[in-house]
Design a protein around this motif. Structure first.
Motif, PDB file in Angstrom:
ATOM      1  N   LEU A   1      23.313  38.244  26.428  1.00 39.49           N
ATOM      2  CA  LEU A   1      24.081  38.812  27.531  1.00 39.49           C
ATOM      3  C   LEU A   1      24.738  37.714  28.361  1.00 39.49           C
ATOM      4  O   LEU A   1      25.934  37.767  28.658  1.00 39.49           O
ATOM      5  CB  LEU A   1      23.175  39.675  28.414  1.00 39.49           C
ATOM      6  CG  LEU A   1      23.803  40.244  29.678  1.00 39.49           C
ATOM      7  CD1 LEU A   1      24.873  41.260  29.332  1.00 39.49           C
ATOM      8  CD2 LEU A   1      22.731  40.862  30.565  1.00 39.49           C
ATOM      9  N   VAL A   2      23.964  36.710  28.712  1.00 36.20           N
ATOM     10  CA  VAL A   2      24.496  35.612  29.528  1.00 36.20           C
ATOM     11  C   VAL A   2      25.574  34.839  28.765  1.00 36.20           C
ATOM     12  O   VAL A   2      26.631  34.515  29.328  1.00 36.20           O
ATOM     13  CB  VAL A   2      23.358  34.677  29.991  1.00 36.20           C
ATOM     14  CG1 VAL A   2      23.910  33.435  30.664  1.00 36.20           C
ATOM     15  CG2 VAL A   2      22.411  35.412  30.919  1.00 36.20           C
ATOM     16  N   VAL A   3      25.356  34.568  27.495  1.00 38.26           N
ATOM     17  CA  VAL A   3      26.342  33.828  26.705  1.00 38.26           C
ATOM     18  C   VAL A   3      27.644  34.626  26.588  1.00 38.26           C
ATOM     19  O   VAL A   3      28.735  34.070  26.746  1.00 38.26           O
ATOM     20  CB  VAL A   3      25.773  33.474  25.311  1.00 38.26           C
ATOM     21  CG1 VAL A   3      26.854  32.968  24.369  1.00 38.26           C
ATOM     22  CG2 VAL A   3      24.665  32.446  25.439  1.00 38.26           C
ATOM     23  N   VAL A   4      27.537  35.924  26.323  1.00 36.24           N
ATOM     24  CA  VAL A   4      28.743  36.750  26.210  1.00 36.24           C
ATOM     25  C   VAL A   4      29.492  36.779  27.538  1.00 36.24           C
ATOM     26  O   VAL A   4      30.730  36.676  27.565  1.00 36.24           O
ATOM     27  CB  VAL A   4      28.380  38.176  25.738  1.00 36.24           C
ATOM     28  CG1 VAL A   4      29.538  39.139  25.919  1.00 36.24           C
ATOM     29  CG2 VAL A   4      27.946  38.150  24.283  1.00 36.24           C
ATOM     30  N   LEU A   5      28.769  36.908  28.636  1.00 36.93           N
ATOM     31  CA  LEU A   5      29.440  36.915  29.945  1.00 36.93           C
ATOM     32  C   LEU A   5      30.161  35.600  30.219  1.00 36.93           C
ATOM     33  O   LEU A   5      31.259  35.584  30.769  1.00 36.93           O
ATOM     34  CB  LEU A   5      28.426  37.214  31.053  1.00 36.93           C
ATOM     35  CG  LEU A   5      27.904  38.651  31.099  1.00 36.93           C
ATOM     36  CD1 LEU A   5      26.742  38.758  32.079  1.00 36.93           C
ATOM     37  CD2 LEU A   5      29.009  39.621  31.456  1.00 36.93           C
ATOM     38  N   ILE A   6      29.550  34.498  29.825  1.00 37.93           N
ATOM     39  CA  ILE A   6      30.200  33.198  30.009  1.00 37.93           C
ATOM     40  C   ILE A   6      31.444  33.095  29.124  1.00 37.93           C
ATOM     41  O   ILE A   6      32.503  32.637  29.566  1.00 37.93           O
ATOM     42  CB  ILE A   6      29.217  32.046  29.711  1.00 37.93           C
ATOM     43  CG1 ILE A   6      28.142  31.985  30.806  1.00 37.93           C
ATOM     44  CG2 ILE A   6      29.943  30.715  29.604  1.00 37.93           C
ATOM     45  CD1 ILE A   6      26.993  31.052  30.491  1.00 37.93           C
ATOM     46  N   LEU A   7      31.330  33.549  27.880  1.00 39.01           N
ATOM     47  CA  LEU A   7      32.462  33.445  26.952  1.00 39.01           C
ATOM     48  C   LEU A   7      33.651  34.314  27.369  1.00 39.01           C
ATOM     49  O   LEU A   7      34.798  33.955  27.095  1.00 39.01           O
ATOM     50  CB  LEU A   7      32.019  33.809  25.534  1.00 39.01           C
ATOM     51  CG  LEU A   7      31.099  32.797  24.854  1.00 39.01           C
ATOM     52  CD1 LEU A   7      30.665  33.307  23.492  1.00 39.01           C
ATOM     53  CD2 LEU A   7      31.785  31.444  24.724  1.00 39.01           C
TER      54      LEU A   7
ATOM     55  N   GLN B   1      33.297  35.754  32.759  1.00 40.15           N
ATOM     56  CA  GLN B   1      32.661  36.442  33.886  1.00 40.15           C
ATOM     57  C   GLN B   1      31.542  35.558  34.446  1.00 40.15           C
ATOM     58  O   GLN B   1      30.358  35.845  34.286  1.00 40.15           O
ATOM     59  CB  GLN B   1      32.098  37.802  33.437  1.00 40.15           C
ATOM     60  CG  GLN B   1      33.146  38.798  33.026  1.00 40.15           C
ATOM     61  CD  GLN B   1      33.951  39.280  34.224  1.00 40.15           C
ATOM     62  OE1 GLN B   1      33.452  39.365  35.339  1.00 40.15           O
ATOM     63  NE2 GLN B   1      35.209  39.584  33.977  1.00 40.15           N
ATOM     64  N   ASP B   2      31.920  34.476  35.110  1.00 38.81           N
ATOM     65  CA  ASP B   2      30.931  33.521  35.629  1.00 38.81           C
ATOM     66  C   ASP B   2      30.040  34.151  36.695  1.00 38.81           C
ATOM     67  O   ASP B   2      28.822  33.942  36.706  1.00 38.81           O
ATOM     68  CB  ASP B   2      31.633  32.286  36.185  1.00 38.81           C
ATOM     69  CG  ASP B   2      32.341  31.496  35.095  1.00 38.81           C
ATOM     70  OD1 ASP B   2      31.917  31.598  33.933  1.00 38.81           O
ATOM     71  OD2 ASP B   2      33.311  30.794  35.421  1.00 38.81           O
ATOM     72  N   THR B   3      30.621  34.931  37.587  1.00 36.04           N
ATOM     73  CA  THR B   3      29.830  35.575  38.639  1.00 36.04           C
ATOM     74  C   THR B   3      28.822  36.542  38.036  1.00 36.04           C
ATOM     75  O   THR B   3      27.661  36.580  38.444  1.00 36.04           O
ATOM     76  CB  THR B   3      30.753  36.326  39.623  1.00 36.04           C
ATOM     77  OG1 THR B   3      31.750  35.433  40.090  1.00 36.04           O
ATOM     78  CG2 THR B   3      29.966  36.870  40.788  1.00 36.04           C
ATOM     79  N   ALA B   4      29.256  37.283  37.031  1.00 40.13           N
ATOM     80  CA  ALA B   4      28.365  38.232  36.382  1.00 40.13           C
ATOM     81  C   ALA B   4      27.250  37.507  35.621  1.00 40.13           C
ATOM     82  O   ALA B   4      26.111  37.986  35.573  1.00 40.13           O
ATOM     83  CB  ALA B   4      29.143  39.136  35.435  1.00 40.13           C
TER      84      ALA B   4
END
Length: 129
Positions: free
Chosen positions: A51-57, A60-63
């Protein structure tokens, strides 16, 4: 900030909070995990990291930061002793594996070997008669 960003932040936060809560309810000692718990613990960890990796890619840094904070909060909530006890009594699957008598005897023997007699053959060979 568009409303879709807020939806992503809230959705990722809720998912990460639940994931962290589940991980917090697992036994902290890996030797006490049942095989099923071990499998699901790995799956939950993979979901959280993914989840965190997908958000970064997707930018979505805040998310991603919200997801990390929510996962930590979920773990902290899950390891609170009264919460953990209530959840383990309600859901028996969460209870840690009970050590068998054979496993307990094996641990005592291996512990005895580690802290046993400290004299060495080298120390005995230094004596001269």
């Amino acid at each position: 900030m568009p409303s879709t960003d807020y939806v992503i932040i809230i959705g990722a936060g809720i998912l990460a909070l639940l994931d962290g809560f589940f991980l917090g309810l697992m036994p902290m000692n890996s030797e006490r995990l049942t095989p099923s718990q071990r499998t699901w613990s790995q799956v939950a960890s993979l979901i959280g990291i993914g989840l965190v990796v997908v958000l970064i890619l997707i930018g979505q840094d805040t998310a991603s930061w919200a997801a990390i904070a929510a996962m930590i909060a979920g773990i902290i909530i899950g390891i609170v002793p009264p919460v953990k006890t209530v959840m383990q009594t309600r859901f028996t699957w969460l209870q840690p594996e009970v050590e068998s008598d054979r496993a307990a005897a094996g641990k005592k023997q291996s512990h005895g070997k580690q802290t046993g007699d400290k004299s060495s053959p080298a120390g005995k060979s230094k004596k001269k008669s």
